[in-house]
Scaffold this active site. Structure first.
Site, PDB file in Angstrom:
ATOM      1  N   GLY A  91      39.007  35.939  35.420  1.00 30.99           N
ATOM      2  CA  GLY A  91      37.751  35.255  35.119  1.00 30.99           C
ATOM      3  C   GLY A  91      36.930  35.148  36.373  1.00 30.99           C
ATOM      4  CB  CYS A 102      42.794  38.385  38.246  1.00 33.18           C
ATOM      5  SG  CYS A 102      41.505  38.446  39.499  1.00 33.18           S
ATOM      6  CE1 TYR A 103      39.392  30.528  37.867  1.00 30.04           C
ATOM      7  CE2 TYR A 103      40.442  30.471  35.705  1.00 30.04           C
ATOM      8  CZ  TYR A 103      39.737  29.838  36.712  1.00 30.04           C
ATOM      9  OH  TYR A 103      39.384  28.523  36.571  1.00 30.04           O
ATOM     10  CG  HIS A 111      42.514  43.083  36.968  1.00 28.92           C
ATOM     11  ND1 HIS A 111      42.258  42.170  35.975  1.00 28.92           N
ATOM     12  CD2 HIS A 111      41.817  42.674  38.047  1.00 28.92           C
ATOM     13  CE1 HIS A 111      41.425  41.250  36.425  1.00 28.92           C
ATOM     14  NE2 HIS A 111      41.144  41.526  37.692  1.00 28.92           N
ATOM     15  CD  GLU A 137      43.884  43.653  33.095  1.00 31.95           C
ATOM     16  OE1 GLU A 137      44.983  43.567  33.674  1.00 31.95           O
ATOM     17  OE2 GLU A 137      42.924  42.912  33.357  1.00 31.95           O
ATOM     18  CG  ASP A 178      34.678  50.741  11.816  1.00 32.73           C
ATOM     19  OD1 ASP A 178      35.678  51.426  12.121  1.00 32.73           O
ATOM     20  OD2 ASP A 178      33.877  50.301  12.659  1.00 32.73           O
ATOM     21  CE  LYS A 213      35.406  53.562  15.209  1.00 31.89           C
ATOM     22  NZ  LYS A 213      34.323  52.968  14.415  1.00 31.89           N
TER      23      LYS A 213
END
Ligand code: XMP
Length: 533
Positions: free
Chosen positions: A54, A81-82, A180, A182, A238, A380
């Site tokens: 964040g 992180c944060y 990070h 990710e 979708d 997606k």
């Protein structure tokens, strides 16, 4: 209770990615704001909790904090992180402004290969990204750092700037990483998240798409029992997957309205009808509205791109409302909302790009009690997997994005029936040749690495002089567009093999009437956009 990981969002840019990675471990995962009440957290009974990054400083006034009760749940927590700084701050460590900010790929020295860092930093540069033995390259983006780990924690990694790049308190189940894991630039990032989810939290990783599909059908059936359901079907991925899920759940209680606005690709309206119509394989009521002329009439003489978009969007809603009126009051209206939309709007972030791009929004005059969003928990690519699971044809499931206003934004200037026909024919040839080039291995297939993000033919508003069979022509120029992109926010023009461009050009000028010139659009985004309008 199905095993799940809860991601608590503290405003980080990468929160969706964290959820993606967790789901790649076949573990269900949801993102919620950090303010999620503790009772709701308990009800979810998560196998593990992840605090995201964040933009704040943990010691700032009003900076977001975690509910201290979370630390008493006996559930493993990973701070990123944060989130890592928050663990340090709230559990008695020290967070301070770093002497130098670290940003980007950073060499991290692994001091303890335990917990989330098990097996990390072993092997050569190909495996770790680092030239230094024992190190691993991770993505950093911070100005504060953990200056001192709280008592009970062991430091498991550091960098030249950061004394605590990772820390752990395994007996409490608390783990923190300043980097990070990710993002793809973190070479062993996925390993870190996988260690947390599968090893630390002990998840089995048995969340599968067929479970999701079966469970969703069951849930919808229970919810919509006996009710009437209405769905606007566009033929895109979708809305098609949403319609099929609904049809499996409630059968003929569902009516799908497909508005053919005359701005679809060649034969697309018939293809949608073949799949969903009476000859198709799904149990539902299908209404096709052939509103082509109505749209062309509204668009006559309009050249401004935004005005065209607006007209198409509004007219779409009006046509849909008229059909809905014929059906009468319904209990549920189906929306093809997917998880990234939910995260963006639910967490108060800007969804401007999306709403700008969506045709029309919600109808004002449709009488319904509730909205059903069967895909609201899927990304997606998961929607695509669900589509395949439900037996939708691959060509539909792997369809490239097609804008709501359709060919309306691929015809520069005024839209007419004649121009629509030209661009439909040219585009069909282009797509045919791209498919052939993919088939023969000239270019990577759709869905494979290095593949085209989007490609289409557009009609420029330019007419020029040409010569055909000794006669002078004064005809239109078609623009071919092909871009490489994964996020559609930026893109570069694809380096299509010349032989493909050459063949498409020859075919278009020979086969499509009123075209005597073909251009290839070499511009990236920025400065151009992907669509011509
Ligand atoms: P641009 O042209 O903005 O396109 O670079 C980025 C992506 O968005 C799609 N696009 C739209 N989609 N309604 C939509 O539903 C629209 O008005 C619209 N305009 C652009 C475009 O096809 C590309 O994938």
């Amino acid at each position: 209770m199905r095993e799940n990981i809860l991601v608590l969002d503290f405003g980080g840019q990468y929160n969706q990615l964290i959820a993606r990675r967790v789901r790649e471990c076949n573990v269900y995962c949801e993102v919620h704001p950090y303010t999620l009440p503790i009772d709701d957290i308990k009800k979810m009974s998560p196998s593990g909790i992840i605090f995201t990054g964040g933009p704040n400083s943990v010691y700032g006034d009003d900076s977001p904090q975690a509910d201290p009760e979370i630390f008493k749940l006996g559930v493993p927590v990973l701070g990123i992180c944060y989130g890592a700084q928050l663990l340090a701050h709230q559990l008695g460590g020290k967070v301070a402004t770093a002497p130098v900010s670290e940003y980007g790929r950073t060499d991290v020295t692994i001091d303890g290969r335990n917990g989330v860092l098990a097996g990390v930093g072993l092997g050569d540069a190909k495996e770790t990204g680092s030239q230094i033995a024992g190190n691993s390259v991770f993505w950093m983006s911070h100005t504060d750092y953990i200056a001192e780990a709280p008592s009970g924690f062991a430091v498991t990694a550091h960098t030249t700037v950061c004394p605590v790049a990772a820390m752990e308190n395994p007996s409490e189940g608390f783990y923190a990483v300043q980097f990070h894991p990710e993002v793809v630039h973190s070479v062993e990032g996925f390993k870190v998240l996988k260690n947390f989810v599968l090893e630390v939290c002990g998840c089995k990783g048995d969340w599968k798409m067929d479970d999701f599909v079966a469970r969703t059908i069951k849930d919808i059936r229970a919810k919509a029992a006996g009710g009437k359901v209405l769905c606007a079907l566009s033929g895109g991925v979708d809305s098609s997957v949403a319609a099929v899920l609904m049809s499996k759940a409630v059968g003929k209680q569902l009516t799908c309205v497909f508005v053919d606005h005359g701005l679809l690709r060649k034969d697309e309206g018939d293809q949608v009808e073949a799949i969903f119509g009476p000859e198709g394989s799904y149990d539902l009521n299908f209404v096709r509205v052939n509103a082509q002329q109505r749209f062309y009439d509204k668009l006559a003489g309009v050249t401004d791109p935004e005005a065209k978009r607006k007209i198409i969007g509004e007219e779409f809603i009006r046509v849909f409302e008229e059909e809905a009126k014929k059906i009468g009051a319904v209990d549920f209206l189906v929306q093809g909302t997917i998880y990234p939309d939910v995260i963006e709007s639910g967490l108060g972030k800007s969804a401007v790009i999306k709403s700008h791009h969506n045709v029309g929004g919600l109808p004002d005059h449709v009488d319904f009690k509730e909205i059903i969003e069967p895909l609201r928990m899927l990304f997606k690519d998961e929607v695509r997997k669900a589509g395949l699971e439900l037996g939708l044809p691959e060509y539909l499931v792997y369809r490239q994005p097609f804008p709501g206003p359709g060919l309306g934004v691929r015809i520069v200037g005024e839209v007419t029936a004649e121009k629509v026909k030209i661009v439909q024919e040219a585009d069909a040839i282009y797509r045919e040749e791209i498919a052939a080039a993919m088939e023969s291995g000239l270019i990577p297939k759709y869905g494979q690495p290095g593949t085209l993000g989007q490609y289409f033919a557009a009609l420029t508003n330019m007419r020029s002089v040409g010569v055909m069979g000794d006669f002078r022509t004064y005809d239109y120029a078609v623009a071919l567009r092909a871009v490489m992109t994964s996020d559609f926010m930026t893109a570069e023009a694809a380096h299509l093999p010349w032989e493909v461009i050459d063949k498409v050009t020859t075919r278009i000028v020979n086969e499509v009437e009123h075209v005597n010139r073909v251009f290839y659009d070499c511009t990236g985004k920025p400065p151009a956009t992907i669509e011509l309008e």
